[in-house]
Design a protein around this motif. Structure first.
Motif, mmCIF file in Angstrom:
data_model
loop_
_atom_site.group_PDB
_atom_site.id
_atom_site.type_symbol
_atom_site.label_atom_id
_atom_site.label_comp_id
_atom_site.label_asym_id
_atom_site.label_seq_id
_atom_site.Cartn_x
_atom_site.Cartn_y
_atom_site.Cartn_z
ATOM 1 N N SER A 138 -34.921 -5.749 18.480
ATOM 2 C CA SER A 138 -35.061 -5.173 17.140
ATOM 3 C C SER A 138 -33.746 -4.507 16.737
ATOM 4 C CB SER A 138 -36.178 -4.126 17.146
ATOM 5 O OG SER A 138 -35.790 -3.013 17.941
ATOM 6 N N LYS A 139 -33.683 -4.062 15.517
ATOM 7 C CA LYS A 139 -32.499 -3.339 15.046
ATOM 8 C C LYS A 139 -32.291 -2.084 15.907
ATOM 9 C CE LYS A 139 -30.427 -1.153 11.037
ATOM 10 N NZ LYS A 139 -30.599 -0.647 9.681
ATOM 11 N N ASP A 140 -33.372 -1.400 16.239
ATOM 12 C CA ASP A 140 -33.292 -0.209 17.088
ATOM 13 C C ASP A 140 -32.774 -0.563 18.482
ATOM 14 O OD1 ASP A 140 -33.800 2.645 17.608
ATOM 15 O OD2 ASP A 140 -35.404 1.902 18.918
ATOM 16 N N ASP A 141 -33.244 -1.680 19.032
ATOM 17 C CA ASP A 141 -32.773 -2.128 20.346
ATOM 18 C C ASP A 141 -31.271 -2.393 20.323
ATOM 19 O OD1 ASP A 141 -35.378 -2.131 21.479
ATOM 20 O OD2 ASP A 141 -35.725 -4.202 20.820
ATOM 21 N N LEU A 142 -30.817 -3.056 19.272
ATOM 22 C CA LEU A 142 -29.382 -3.372 19.177
ATOM 23 C C LEU A 142 -28.550 -2.116 18.968
ATOM 24 C CD1 LEU A 142 -29.552 -6.717 17.165
ATOM 25 C CD2 LEU A 142 -29.256 -6.394 19.644
ATOM 26 N N GLU A 143 -29.105 -1.132 18.261
ATOM 27 C CA GLU A 143 -28.407 0.150 18.118
ATOM 28 C C GLU A 143 -28.281 0.845 19.474
ATOM 29 O OE1 GLU A 143 -30.319 2.486 15.075
ATOM 30 O OE2 GLU A 143 -29.778 1.046 13.505
ATOM 31 N N LYS A 144 -29.322 0.743 20.308
ATOM 32 C CA LYS A 144 -29.253 1.330 21.653
ATOM 33 C C LYS A 144 -28.195 0.615 22.497
ATOM 34 C CE LYS A 144 -33.964 3.028 21.738
ATOM 35 N NZ LYS A 144 -35.329 2.814 22.235
ATOM 36 N N CYS A 145 -28.087 -0.700 22.324
ATOM 37 C CA CYS A 145 -27.039 -1.446 23.030
ATOM 38 C C CYS A 145 -25.660 -0.987 22.564
ATOM 39 C CB CYS A 145 -27.212 -2.957 22.811
ATOM 40 S SG CYS A 145 -28.615 -3.671 23.673
ATOM 41 N N TRP A 146 -25.493 -0.823 21.255
ATOM 42 C CA TRP A 146 -24.231 -0.345 20.699
ATOM 43 C C TRP A 146 -23.896 1.022 21.303
ATOM 44 C CZ3 TRP A 146 -21.994 3.704 18.318
ATOM 45 C CH2 TRP A 146 -20.776 3.482 17.677
ATOM 46 N N GLU A 147 -24.895 1.907 21.327
ATOM 47 C CA GLU A 147 -24.686 3.249 21.881
ATOM 48 C C GLU A 147 -24.314 3.196 23.362
ATOM 49 O OE1 GLU A 147 -28.238 5.459 20.979
ATOM 50 O OE2 GLU A 147 -27.883 5.305 18.824
ATOM 51 N N LEU A 148 -24.911 2.276 24.100
ATOM 52 C CA LEU A 148 -24.563 2.126 25.517
ATOM 53 C C LEU A 148 -23.087 1.779 25.666
ATOM 54 C CD1 LEU A 148 -25.478 1.924 28.526
ATOM 55 C CD2 LEU A 148 -25.895 -0.498 28.078
ATOM 56 N N GLY A 149 -22.637 0.792 24.908
ATOM 57 C CA GLY A 149 -21.222 0.406 24.965
ATOM 58 C C GLY A 149 -20.307 1.572 24.589
ATOM 59 N N ALA A 150 -20.658 2.258 23.524
ATOM 60 C CA ALA A 150 -19.833 3.379 23.066
ATOM 61 C C ALA A 150 -19.850 4.539 24.066
ATOM 62 C CB ALA A 150 -20.328 3.865 21.694
#
Length: 158
Positions: A138-150
């Protein structure tokens, strides 16, 4: 002991296995977060799990690992990366930060546990909670992935 990277810039290594559109979307979100323009002074390197070498691991200051959960275990590709790199990295990479993202349809607990068992043996330090996604991200899942990378990249930038 931290490696001496080219130019003294910390290096983040993303080791990934992306056999599906779902894992590819998660990988791209992690990569985007790690490369956020506000995080300066970190070199982001990505390697498919089947091609990563001990030198790649030894030259990195931190890691993000990405895998599908296959029948309750990490992918064979990520397991291969650990098999090739474990002993050469065992005494040299202790204390380095890492993050994990994984995708599965069911049985992700075993995959997460297997990765955490190996990273514990290596003495790596978890930088953030793993991102575990079932079905289409989901969009939320992808935001969590983005946050992990950052998060992992920002930790190296400090």
């Amino acid at each position: 002991m931290r490696p001496v990277t080219l130019g003294g810039v910390p290096r983040l290594l993303i080791v990934h296995h992306t056999p599906s559109p779902h894992t590819q979307a998660m990988f791209e979100a992690v990569l985007s977060g790690a490369r956020d323009p506000e995080i300066e002074g970190v070199e982001v390197v990505r390697r498919p799990a089947l091609t990563v070498s001990p030198v790649d691991m030894l030259e990195a200051d931190g890691y993000i690992l990405g895998t599908p959960a296959n029948l309750g275990y990490m992918s064979g590709a990520l397991k291969h990366a650990f098999d090739v790199c474990y002993y050469p990295c065992l005494d040299s990479t202790r204390g380095r930060p890492y993050g994990l993202y994984l995708h599965g349809n069911e049985g992700t607990e075993g995959a997460q546990r297997s990765v955490e068992s190996i990273t514990t043996g290596l003495g790596w330090v978890k930088s953030a909670a793993p991102v575990v996604v079932m079905a289409k991200p989901s969009k939320d899942d992808l935001e969590k992935c983005w946050e992990l990378g950052a998060t992992v990249a920002a930790q190296l930038a400090q």
